[in-house]
Motif scaffolding. Sequence first.
Motif: not given
Length: 535
Positions: A140, A144, A174, A176, A178-179, A400, A440
């Motif tokens: 990750p 980024t 990249s 997320d 979960a956002d 994940y 998720t």
Amino acid sequence: MRRAYITVVAILLPVTSAAQQPAPVERLGTVRFDNSCSSAAQPAFNRAVALLHSFEFRDAITGFNQTLASDPGCGIAHWGLALSIWGNPFVPARKAEALLERGLAAVQQGRAAGARTQRERDFIEAAARLYEDFRSIDQPARLTAYRVAMAALAARYPDDIEASIFSALSMAISADPADKTFSVQLEAGRRFENLFARFPEHPGLAHYIIHTYDVPAIANRAQQAAVRYAAIAPTAPHALHMPSHTFTRIGNWGESIASNLASSAAAKRVEGTSEELHAIDYLMYAYLQTGRDSAARAILAELPSIVARFDPARPTGAAPASAAFFAIAAIPARYALERGAWTEGATLEVKRTPYAWADAVTFFARAIGAARSGDAAAARAQASELASLRDRLVEQKEAYWVEQAEIQLLAAAAWIAFAEKRNGEALALMRDAARREDATEKSAVTPGPLAPARELLGEMLLEMGQPAAALVEFRQALLHEPNRYRTVAGAARAAASAGNRTAARRYYALLLELTRRGDRPGRRELSAARRAVAH
């Protein structure tokens, strides 16, 4: 520097049919990538970039190597090799060390070749962020760093279309999961759409729009790209498959079936067995949502012969070996669980693979199948195997897939508790699984969960005699997985049991519409649907 507007067409693919008929003329779309390579190297380089944009990595690697054979000083071709070696950037699994070594070598060779322009050197250095220090910097963080490097490159060359495309792609990969504001995906998608309006034949733009919006809340934004992509690059098997990602997210099963039939045939023609397996996993899913169980059964019967052609050491297109192993496990598991054939699920054959997250598919299905067959002891044994796989994923830092395994474990534990008549505990565990799954998103490797947690929660509430509460859960599940057969059938049954005849009739009518081309008489829920709609 040569300006390269290349429409990649009119190249005959090898003869592959028994009747020695030539394959279709190759069409890969139109790309523009300015570069300083020799004139002789241009056709191979631009064809390779077009293939890269459609994630046809095996052929892209061949093309970039052909470029270097024509012009050993074409340093930007090493950049193309580095990105092709990385593979599908939307697959969340960690890259293997051997792959990272190969990619790093491509970067180093690009540096050594001495790319002729600063822009080309900048592309190579951006790709280096994916590979350098991979033993000490996690994936990750490297993604980024790549995004930051590509943003700087795109800002430095604001008129460079490919720089803008790869910068937006670095954002999308990249993001997320979960956002739930999807702010990164929406910004990347906006950039792709603006470029797509200007360059409607570019294969990467249509492709990346589909991937970027491949979540239920925003999937409808990709419909135009989904319709266009297969026409832009019709000889790329992945371009034929990708529209089904959008069609799956919006529950358009007919289009998904057509897309994956075309993709699996094209992949078979070019011996892209990983891509073929990936396509038929999506195809199996769509057949089961439309009650076409006989067609699904035919896929299951054909699976062993396809697996016999699968060579995990020979990479092909967008679907890596890991995706093929996932499909091999998921296809029989889907066939059992989607039909409620719990005993079949409990007795699925175990075939170990190099990927713990693929193996988890089988043990989850076996645990759910055993628990829902009433064999709590057998289900507990399968859940124990699943827990061991979760622990392996923790050790491998597959964040994940660790979370996906945790959700599977919670669902299995919930149905074990229900089998043992511990209803309060069962509901608490199942609600926790649903909450975590809501937080998720699915991986691109799969069309959807084997059994969505909120759907399982609705079914459990029905079994407990709480139809009104079950209906709430089914309705919520349909927001995330629209037009799923089991969810719609569950909602209809729950509404009927709760005395809500209007809602029951509406859901039963939807179920009949979904299965309009399905088997007759079909699954048992359809008899109730026909009776309800007739009155």
